[in-house]
Design a protein around this motif. Structure first.
Motif, PDB file in Angstrom:
ATOM      1  N   ASP A  29       0.826  -1.223   0.000  1.00 57.15           N
ATOM      2  CA  ASP A  29       0.000   0.000   0.000  1.00 57.15           C
ATOM      3  C   ASP A  29       0.860   1.273   0.000  1.00 57.15           C
ATOM      4  O   ASP A  29       0.339   2.389   0.097  1.00 57.15           O
ATOM      5  CB  ASP A  29      -0.978   0.016   1.183  1.00 57.15           C
ATOM      6  N   GLY A  30       2.186   1.126  -0.103  1.00 63.06           N
ATOM      7  CA  GLY A  30       3.068   2.295  -0.199  1.00 63.06           C
ATOM      8  C   GLY A  30       3.600   2.770   1.145  1.00 63.06           C
ATOM      9  O   GLY A  30       4.569   3.519   1.204  1.00 63.06           O
ATOM     10  N   TYR A  31       2.956   2.336   2.237  1.00 62.18           N
ATOM     11  CA  TYR A  31       3.449   2.720   3.569  1.00 62.18           C
ATOM     12  C   TYR A  31       4.590   1.801   3.986  1.00 62.18           C
ATOM     13  O   TYR A  31       4.725   0.697   3.471  1.00 62.18           O
ATOM     14  CB  TYR A  31       2.319   2.623   4.604  1.00 62.18           C
ATOM     15  N   HIS A  32       5.375   2.271   4.941  1.00 66.10           N
ATOM     16  CA  HIS A  32       6.467   1.469   5.481  1.00 66.10           C
ATOM     17  C   HIS A  32       6.065   0.950   6.849  1.00 66.10           C
ATOM     18  O   HIS A  32       5.437   1.662   7.630  1.00 66.10           O
ATOM     19  CB  HIS A  32       7.739   2.312   5.603  1.00 66.10           C
ATOM     20  N   GLU A  33       6.468  -0.282   7.110  1.00 65.43           N
ATOM     21  CA  GLU A  33       6.200  -0.875   8.422  1.00 65.43           C
ATOM     22  C   GLU A  33       7.165  -0.231   9.431  1.00 65.43           C
ATOM     23  O   GLU A  33       8.367  -0.162   9.174  1.00 65.43           O
ATOM     24  CB  GLU A  33       6.448  -2.391   8.314  1.00 65.43           C
ATOM     25  N   LEU A  34       6.633   0.267  10.542  1.00 65.30           N
ATOM     26  CA  LEU A  34       7.479   0.973  11.516  1.00 65.30           C
ATOM     27  C   LEU A  34       7.512   0.268  12.859  1.00 65.30           C
ATOM     28  O   LEU A  34       6.552  -0.400  13.248  1.00 65.30           O
ATOM     29  CB  LEU A  34       6.922   2.378  11.791  1.00 65.30           C
ATOM     30  N   VAL A  35       8.618   0.477  13.569  1.00 64.79           N
ATOM     31  CA  VAL A  35       8.639   0.273  15.020  1.00 64.79           C
ATOM     32  C   VAL A  35       9.172   1.589  15.559  1.00 64.79           C
ATOM     33  O   VAL A  35      10.315   1.979  15.266  1.00 64.79           O
ATOM     34  CB  VAL A  35       9.563  -0.894  15.430  1.00 64.79           C
ATOM     35  N   THR A  36       8.334   2.297  16.296  1.00 63.17           N
ATOM     36  CA  THR A  36       8.755   3.629  16.733  1.00 63.17           C
ATOM     37  C   THR A  36       8.364   3.882  18.181  1.00 63.17           C
ATOM     38  O   THR A  36       7.407   3.285  18.685  1.00 63.17           O
ATOM     39  CB  THR A  36       8.165   4.721  15.801  1.00 63.17           C
ATOM     40  N   ILE A  37       9.149   4.717  18.839  1.00 64.45           N
ATOM     41  CA  ILE A  37       8.759   5.204  20.167  1.00 64.45           C
ATOM     42  C   ILE A  37       8.485   6.692  20.021  1.00 64.45           C
ATOM     43  O   ILE A  37       9.376   7.480  19.681  1.00 64.45           O
ATOM     44  CB  ILE A  37       9.872   5.009  21.227  1.00 64.45           C
ATOM     45  N   PHE A  38       7.233   7.054  20.254  1.00 62.16           N
ATOM     46  CA  PHE A  38       6.833   8.462  20.231  1.00 62.16           C
ATOM     47  C   PHE A  38       6.941   9.031  21.644  1.00 62.16           C
ATOM     48  O   PHE A  38       6.608   8.350  22.608  1.00 62.16           O
ATOM     49  CB  PHE A  38       5.348   8.589  19.878  1.00 62.16           C
ATOM     50  N   GLN A  39       7.341  10.298  21.721  1.00 65.15           N
ATOM     51  CA  GLN A  39       7.176  11.014  22.984  1.00 65.15           C
ATOM     52  C   GLN A  39       6.511  12.365  22.689  1.00 65.15           C
ATOM     53  O   GLN A  39       6.945  13.093  21.788  1.00 65.15           O
ATOM     54  CB  GLN A  39       8.517  11.225  23.682  1.00 65.15           C
ATOM     55  N   ALA A  40       5.471  12.675  23.465  1.00 63.05           N
ATOM     56  CA  ALA A  40       4.771  13.959  23.295  1.00 63.05           C
ATOM     57  C   ALA A  40       5.525  15.042  24.050  1.00 63.05           C
ATOM     58  O   ALA A  40       5.933  14.841  25.201  1.00 63.05           O
ATOM     59  CB  ALA A  40       3.345  13.840  23.816  1.00 63.05           C
ATOM     60  N   LEU A  41       5.726  16.186  23.378  1.00 62.76           N
ATOM     61  CA  LEU A  41       6.519  17.278  23.952  1.00 62.76           C
ATOM     62  C   LEU A  41       5.649  18.502  24.272  1.00 62.76           C
ATOM     63  O   LEU A  41       4.575  18.681  23.698  1.00 62.76           O
ATOM     64  CB  LEU A  41       7.622  17.702  22.976  1.00 62.76           C
ATOM     65  N   SER A  42       6.210  19.365  25.117  1.00 64.80           N
ATOM     66  CA  SER A  42       5.469  20.532  25.620  1.00 64.80           C
ATOM     67  C   SER A  42       5.447  21.692  24.617  1.00 64.80           C
ATOM     68  O   SER A  42       5.377  22.851  25.022  1.00 64.80           O
ATOM     69  CB  SER A  42       6.103  21.004  26.929  1.00 64.80           C
ATOM     70  N   MET A  43       5.496  21.387  23.322  1.00 67.02           N
ATOM     71  CA  MET A  43       5.242  22.405  22.284  1.00 67.02           C
ATOM     72  C   MET A  43       3.855  22.067  21.760  1.00 67.02           C
ATOM     73  O   MET A  43       3.623  20.919  21.351  1.00 67.02           O
ATOM     74  CB  MET A  43       6.258  22.284  21.147  1.00 67.02           C
TER      75      MET A  43
END
Ligand SMILES: C[C@@](CO)(OP(=O)(O)O)[C@H](O)COP(=O)(O)OP(=O)(O)OC[C@H]1O[C@@H](n2ccc(N)nc2=O)[C@H](O)[C@@H]1O
Ligand SMILES: Nc1ncnc2c1ncn2[C@@H]1O[C@H](COP(=O)(O)OP(=O)(O)O)[C@@H](O)[C@H]1O
Length: 321
Positions: A29-43
């Motif tokens: 489908d054109g997307y890449h399979e990811l393994v990611t760690i997101f962190q939400a920031l104070s911006m």
């Protein structure tokens, strides 16, 4: 005839940085399979929704000029999708959006996704849909891979396109310096550049995510700094070679480590503590390698209502004749 108009609802929503971004091969489908760690920031961005006969969007704040105010605005797509989901006319949703940008535009910090998540949450309340977090998150995932995380916030492991989330234990607050570039970078182009680089050579790939999860649990920024990694960094640097200088300047200014945020071109520098972040920010702004520098911390919560004055509250509602 008198009609009660619900008062506007404002949602505050955070930017994100990917502490770990492992990119697999492109899927059919054109997307890449990811393994990611997101962190939400104070911006943060703030999105206000209000009932209005004349629908539309106005955008204020940093970079507002480069944000579309028509149907291609991701927050407007969120309005239309939720209208459709709840049996309203997506072309006549009867609302206006006002977006106040604090998140850099096209900076790899999920600003458009943040606004879409904020619009979903605000309309869920304005229209009294009472959709649960899971249902909102499913709708969010249809708008963009990063949108579910903007709703959830905190620190999370993302898989699939990045839309499948599991919260991650991160008890401590981490301190960041954020270097904004003069121009944005388009996400699809950065993924394409990575595919191109991989076809012609073998750029290093980030390792397994488990050691980084352990570092997050201990809360030691020095340990975390050693493990930050982003497969898209090589592609962002290839498209914007000046980022190499920015990354070097942040570390020379005293940061523990620097990383390109997501698809870039924003760079995020992890610092020992809040005081160190202020010192690094001051030195980095003097280095002349980026447009502007900010200090941020994370994790922070995801999209949340900061002003709500609904008609069923004791406060008097606005009444339009
Ligand atoms: C790179 C990341 C890292 O968190 O964020 P940004 O740095 O852009 O904020 C994300 O993967 C961006 O997510 P998002 O911006 O929501 O992407 P989407 O709208 O879903 O997709 C935009 C385009 O990016 C590419 N894309 C996105 C996600 C993914 N897992 N594989 C991809 O190849 C595809 O080309 C897709 O058409
Ligand atoms: N609400 C929005 N805020 C910012 N950009 C938006 C928005 N809606 C659509 N866009 C478009 O999406 C592109 C990517 O913006 P953004 O989401 O800020 O960056 P990134 O995908 O790098 O995190 C921008 O160039 C802009 O044209």
């Amino acid at each position: 005839m008198l009609s009660v108009v619900p008062t506007p609802i404002t949602v505050r929503v955070p930017a994100k940085v990917n502490l770990h971004l492992s990119v697999g091969d492109p899927r059919p489908d054109g997307y890449h399979e990811l393994v990611t760690i997101f962190q939400a920031l104070s911006m943060t961005d703030e999105v206000t929704v209000l009932v209005a006969e004349e629908p539309g969007i106005d955008v204020h704040g940093d970079g507002a000029d480069s944000v579309p105010t028509g149907p291609s605005n991701l927050a407007w797509k969120a309005v239309q999708l939720l209208a459709e989901h709840s049996g309203r006319d997506p072309e006549e949703p009867g609302v206006r959006l006002s977006i106040n940008k604090g998140i850099p535009v096209a900076g790899g910090m999920a600003g458009g996704s943040a606004d879409a998540a904020a619009a979903l949450l605000a309309l869920n309340h304005l229209w009294r849909l009472e959709l649960g977090r899971d249902e909102l998150s499913e709708i969010a995932g249809r708008l963009g891979s990063d949108v579910p995380f903007s709703l959830q916030g905190g620190t999370a492991l993302g898989t699939g396109r990045g839309e499948r989330l599991v919260p991650v234990l991160a008890r401590h607050t981490f301190h960041w310096v954020i270097a904004l570039d003069r121009r944005g970078l388009g996400t699809p182009g950065v993924y394409t550049e990575l595919d191109r680089l991989r076809a012609e050579s073998k750029p290093n790939r980030v390792g397994e995510v488990e050691p980084l999860l352990e570092a997050l649990a201990t809360g030691d920024p020095r340990q975390l700094a050693l493990l930050l990694g982003n497969d898209l960094q090589a592609a962002a640097v290839s498209l914007r070679p000046g980022l190499r200088r920015t990354l070097r300047a942040g570390v020379q200014a005293g940061a523990l480590a620097g990383i390109v945020s997501g698809s870039g071109p924003t760079c995020a520098f992890l610092c020992t503590d809040a005081d160190a972040a202020v010192r690094v920010a001051a030195e980095l702004s003097g280095a002349g390698v980026c447009r502007t520098v900010r200090v941020a911390h994370g994790p922070v919560p995801g999209a949340r209502i900061v002003s709500e004055d609904r008609a069923d509250r004791p406060t008097p509602p606005q009444v339009h004749a």
